[in-house]
Design a protein around this motif. Structure first.
Motif, PDB file in Angstrom:
ATOM      1  N   LYS A  69       0.857  -1.232  -0.008  1.00  0.00           N
ATOM      2  CA  LYS A  69       0.215   0.111  -0.004  1.00  0.00           C
ATOM      3  C   LYS A  69       0.946   1.137  -0.176  1.00  0.00           C
ATOM      4  O   LYS A  69       0.521   2.256  -0.741  1.00  0.00           O
ATOM      5  N   GLY A  77       2.362   1.867  -3.296  1.00  0.00           N
ATOM      6  CA  GLY A  77       1.069   2.168  -4.138  1.00  0.00           C
ATOM      7  C   GLY A  77       0.967   1.444  -5.414  1.00  0.00           C
ATOM      8  O   GLY A  77       0.259   1.713  -6.398  1.00  0.00           O
ATOM      9  N   LYS A  78       1.670   0.260  -5.335  1.00  0.00           N
ATOM     10  CA  LYS A  78       1.302  -0.911  -6.411  1.00  0.00           C
ATOM     11  C   LYS A  78       1.364  -2.184  -6.189  1.00  0.00           C
ATOM     12  O   LYS A  78       2.315  -2.601  -5.260  1.00  0.00           O
ATOM     13  N   GLU A 128      -8.664  -7.226  -9.416  1.00  0.00           N
ATOM     14  CA  GLU A 128      -9.242  -7.026  -8.359  1.00  0.00           C
ATOM     15  C   GLU A 128      -8.545  -6.976  -7.156  1.00  0.00           C
ATOM     16  O   GLU A 128      -8.956  -6.377  -5.992  1.00  0.00           O
ATOM     17  N   LYS A 174      -7.402  -3.540  -6.628  1.00  0.00           N
ATOM     18  CA  LYS A 174      -8.461  -2.649  -6.481  1.00  0.00           C
ATOM     19  C   LYS A 174      -8.770  -2.618  -5.046  1.00  0.00           C
ATOM     20  O   LYS A 174      -8.959  -1.814  -4.344  1.00  0.00           O
ATOM     21  N   ARG A 175      -8.800  -3.940  -4.427  1.00  0.00           N
ATOM     22  CA  ARG A 175      -9.243  -4.108  -3.045  1.00  0.00           C
ATOM     23  C   ARG A 175      -7.831  -3.758  -1.870  1.00  0.00           C
ATOM     24  O   ARG A 175      -8.360  -3.187  -0.846  1.00  0.00           O
ATOM     25  N   LEU A 176      -6.749  -3.575  -2.583  1.00  0.00           N
ATOM     26  CA  LEU A 176      -5.933  -2.799  -1.897  1.00  0.00           C
ATOM     27  C   LEU A 176      -5.881  -1.450  -1.893  1.00  0.00           C
ATOM     28  O   LEU A 176      -4.884  -0.699  -1.288  1.00  0.00           O
ATOM     29  N   GLY A 177      -6.430  -0.785  -3.030  1.00  0.00           N
ATOM     30  CA  GLY A 177      -6.299   0.443  -3.184  1.00  0.00           C
ATOM     31  C   GLY A 177      -5.035   1.042  -3.750  1.00  0.00           C
ATOM     32  O   GLY A 177      -4.485   2.193  -3.771  1.00  0.00           O
ATOM     33  N   VAL A 178      -4.626   0.037  -4.719  1.00  0.00           N
ATOM     34  CA  VAL A 178      -3.100   0.555  -5.444  1.00  0.00           C
ATOM     35  C   VAL A 178      -3.365   0.377  -6.830  1.00  0.00           C
ATOM     36  O   VAL A 178      -4.097  -0.503  -7.243  1.00  0.00           O
ATOM     37  N   LYS A 179      -2.120   0.511  -7.517  1.00  0.00           N
ATOM     38  CA  LYS A 179      -2.165   0.226  -9.084  1.00  0.00           C
ATOM     39  C   LYS A 179      -1.719  -1.145  -9.273  1.00  0.00           C
ATOM     40  O   LYS A 179      -1.085  -1.908  -8.426  1.00  0.00           O
ATOM     41  N   THR A 208      -9.964 -12.514  -0.885  1.00  0.00           N
ATOM     42  CA  THR A 208     -10.477 -11.843  -2.277  1.00  0.00           C
ATOM     43  C   THR A 208     -11.065 -12.886  -3.219  1.00  0.00           C
ATOM     44  O   THR A 208     -11.979 -12.526  -3.595  1.00  0.00           O
TER      45      THR A 208
END
Length: 250
Positions: free
Chosen positions: A29, A32-33, A64, A67-72, A231
């Motif tokens: 996180k 960021g990726k 997916e 997305k759940r981690l809020g990263v690229k 997930t």
């Protein structure tokens, strides 16, 4: 000598700790990726589309997760037999590459819950007199496979089959097209996709090998493994997984 040995052990420990921390959810996180490794010549699981983007069933699952981690999502293209070493060295966070769960692989990586069931297909030239219906029928023949895959492992166990290995399964098909091998053995789903695209080939038979695919994480990384499993459960419960099956396999 003792001082040098102690220093080497300390460096090894620190490096291992850094790599492990580098794949924690917090670090992913912060970075960021989410970095995944794959070998994108395996449609419909992963392949390069007309826009030069890596897409497929596995990539949608990876998206997916990101997305759940809020990263690229970052996709690293590697030869199939280089994926596990890259994971062990901390160069990637996950392997999502249509990878069959095997006892040997499970000794060096941890696998998620199975997310796909697969079998092996024997592909030959269309119109050929050679139409094998089992692996045993390949004895005395030259068979092309992708290095390190289940197809490679399966046919290599049978004495009398001359196995020709390639980094990419597309090169195996080129060898079949040119008549330098008698058959190609690979997973059923990509075999069907390739034969549909290139009708000069045909699937002679599908051998029920009872394989399952898993997402691989670095050995001992329980936090990331639990997140992946959760997930997958959420995707199946929400119907997202079924939609992806329909998108890529129907």
């Amino acid at each position: 000598m003792k001082k040098i040995l102690w220093w080497l052990l300390l460096v090894t420990f620190v490096m291992a700790a850094v790599l492990s921390f580098g794949q924690s959810l917090t670090e992913i996180k912060k970075r960021g990726k989410l970095v995944i490794g794959t070998e994108p010549t395996f449609p419909p699981f992963e392949f390069v589309d007309e826009k030069n983007q890596v897409v497929g069933f596995d990539i949608d699952i990876a998206n997916e997760l990101a997305k759940r981690l809020g990263v690229k999502l970052e996709v690293v293209n590697l030869p199939f037999d280089s994926l596990i070493p890259a994971l062990q060295q901390g160069k990637i966070d996950l392997i999502i590459a249509g990878m069959t769960i095997t006892e040997e692989r499970a000794k060096v990586v941890d696998f998620s819950k199975p997310y796909f069931e697969a079998n092996q297909a024997i592909v030959v030239r269309k119109g050929s007199d050679f139409s094998p219906k089992s692996f045993d029928a390949l004895v005395g023949k030259k068979v092309a496979v992708q290095l390190g895959t289940t197809g490679d492992l399966v046919v290599s166990e049978i004495k009398g089959i001359e196995v020709v290995r390639f980094q990419k399964f597309t090169d195996a098909f080129l060898e079949l097209q040119n008549g330098r091998v008698d058959a190609v053995v690979l997973d059923e789903a990509p075999a069907k996709a390739y034969v549909k695209k290139f009708p000069k080939f045909t699937i002679s038979t599908v051998v029920d090998t009872g394989e399952t695919y898993g997402i691989a994480v670095r050995k001992g990384n329980k936090e990331l493994l639990n997140f992946v499993n959760q997930t997958l459960d959420i995707m199946k419960g929400a119907g997202t997984y079924t939609k992806l099956l329909q998108k890529w396999f129907e």
